[in-house]
Write an enzyme that holds these catalytic residues in place. Structure first.
Site, short mmCIF file in Angstrom:
data_model
loop_
_atom_site.label_atom_id
_atom_site.label_comp_id
_atom_site.label_asym_id
_atom_site.label_seq_id
_atom_site.Cartn_x
_atom_site.Cartn_y
_atom_site.Cartn_z
CG ASN A 9 30.53 29.78 40.23
OD1 ASN A 9 30.90 29.54 39.08
ND2 ASN A 9 31.28 29.51 41.29
NE ARG A 95 34.84 31.92 40.19
CZ ARG A 95 35.37 31.07 41.03
NH1 ARG A 95 34.60 30.41 41.86
NH2 ARG A 95 36.66 30.88 41.05
CG HIS A 183 41.48 30.72 42.86
ND1 HIS A 183 42.50 29.80 42.94
CD2 HIS A 183 40.34 30.01 42.74
CE1 HIS A 183 41.99 28.58 42.88
NE2 HIS A 183 40.68 28.67 42.75
NE ARG A 241 41.41 22.48 38.48
CZ ARG A 241 40.98 23.67 38.89
NH1 ARG A 241 41.73 24.74 38.71
NH2 ARG A 241 39.81 23.81 39.47
CD GLU A 379 35.90 32.28 45.25
OE1 GLU A 379 35.44 31.34 45.94
OE2 GLU A 379 36.63 32.10 44.26
#
Ligand code: ADP
Length: 394
Positions: A9, A95, A183, A241, A379
């Site tokens: 990732n 990813r 996601h 964010r 993940e």
């Protein structure tokens, strides 16, 4: 020698990795998890075993030789050769944040795929270039190693068209300006766990509450709606964010307040959310411990929006059977789960306070019309599973 899968990732200045065995077990099992941080400046390396115990680290690097993604991957592969010589890495999974409209599943990487993913860079300028840099770097360092791209958007390609549309002129929609959702690897992992955990639930809302936060509506394990849209800045307020915001604010800042695009990008992604509202921290733990009223206001705003989006996703599903909390905040912050559930009583959520304090897995009362669960996401494992599928299909 055991076969291993490398999961990567890659961000702008960090490269997280995990190594799984690819045996005949029902699922790959984790061997190592680590990261190289400070790429381009002051590198540091750390690796942990499957229990989370730190087994190696390095902070000292020769001065004036900042590591690139390729340098980091070379170091990680070298470390594996030396410290785990009984493992042979047979493939790598990345990813990748954006797969656009065409990639609705993981894909074996070749030149054509790389060219397609380059086209998508403007849609995810903060992530996609670094994901691609790691793919190219690994191809350079280990040219024979099969690589698989696993997308954050792919799982949402099942959403009905109406959930993907903005009310924009058709030409813009057809050129790709639409709601993609992110996601996806986390939601796919949770969807994979649901048949064992909540077999009777067809309509499920999953709240992935981490420093990036979003929610997804699942019907029979497939995504039908999500809170993130064209970019990962939409939906819930997050660590730094904004979440969804009237686009008129952006126009106003541009036209009347002298902001330029770069300044607005920084504002939307790095300076807002929990950090911006609290002025204290982007970390939920800090906010929950703080007695600064601005910290409480940021927490309340976050919970308010989770509740509001829960109502919207319940509407998309026309009612729901189960609610799942996952990711850093969702898995660990009992008080956040409690406050979200209190706001959702009108939807049929009845919290079992004691079970919630213990962390679940089931945190609703037995007679709650909607069952509520805490399911840790994974993940990296989802990426390893995709790599295994690709290797078997080849
Ligand atoms: P990401 O993978 O997006 O970086 P994570 O899923 O690791 O994020 O979640 C990070 C968030 O989880 C941070 O806001 C952190 O404060 C929060 N978190 C982790 N542990 C706890 C805890 N025990 N209580 C409250 N919040 C927590």
């Amino acid at each position: 020698m055991e076969q291993g899968i490398l999961v990567i990732n890659a961000g702008s200045s960090s490269l997280k990795f995990a190594v799984f065995t690819d045996g005949d077990r029902p699922e790959p099992s984790l061997l190592f998890k680590g990261q190289m941080e400070g790429l381009g400046s002051d590198p540091s390396f750390q690796v942990r075993d499957a229990t989370g115990r730190k087994i190696d680290e390095r902070d000292e690097w020769p001065r004036g030789s900042p590591l690139s993604h390729a340098g980091a991957l070379r170091y990680i592969l070298g470390w594996l050769e030396e410290s785990a010589s009984d493992i042979k890495i047979e493939a790598a999974g990345h990813r990748v944040v954006h797969g656009g409209l065409d990639y609705d599943r993981a894909v074996r990487i070749n030149e054509g795929v790389i060219a397609d993913l380059e086209q998508l860079m403007p849609l995810a300028p903060l992530h996609q270039p670094h994901n691609l840099a790691a793919i190219r770097a690994l191809a350079e360092v280990a040219p024979e190693l099969p690589q698989v791209a696993c997308f954050d958007t792919a799982f949402h390609r099942t959403q009905p068209r109406v959930a993907q549309l903005f009310a924009l002129p058709r030409t813009l929609i057809e050129s790709g300006v639409r709601r993609y959702g992110f996601h996806g690897l986390s939601y796919e992992y949770i969807a994979r766990r649901l048949p064992d955990t909540v077999p009777e639930a067809r309509k499920v809302v999953v709240a992935h509450l981490g420093s990036g936060a979003s929610m997804c509506a699942l019907l029979d394990g497939r995504s039908i709606e999500s809170t993130m849209g064209f970019t990962a800045v939409d939906g819930l307020p997050m660590g730094t964010r904004t979440g969804g915001m009237d686009p008129g604010v952006v126009l106003y800042l541009l036209q009347d307040r002298g902001y330029d695009a770069k300044t607005i990008e920084k504002l939307l992604y790095k300076e807002s959310g929990l950090l911006g509202v609290s002025g204290v921290s982007n970390d939920m733990r800090d906010l929950l411990e703080s007695d600064d009223p601005r910290a409480e206001e940021a927490v309340e705003l976050f919970i308010y929006h989770v509740g509001k989006h829960l109502g919207a996703l319940a509407s998309a599903l026309e009612g729901f059977d189960a609610l799942v909390f996952t990711a850093g905040i969702g898995e660990n912050a009992a008080i956040v789960r409690e406050r979200v559930c209190r706001r959702a009583e009108w939807l049929g959520v009845r919290l079992d306070e004691e079970a919630n304090r213990r962390g679940g897995p089931r945190i609703s009362t037995l007679n709650s019309p909607v069952s509520v669960w805490v399911i840790p996401t994974n993940e990296e494992l989802m990426i390893a599973l995709h790599v295994c599928d690709e290797l078997r299909a080849a």
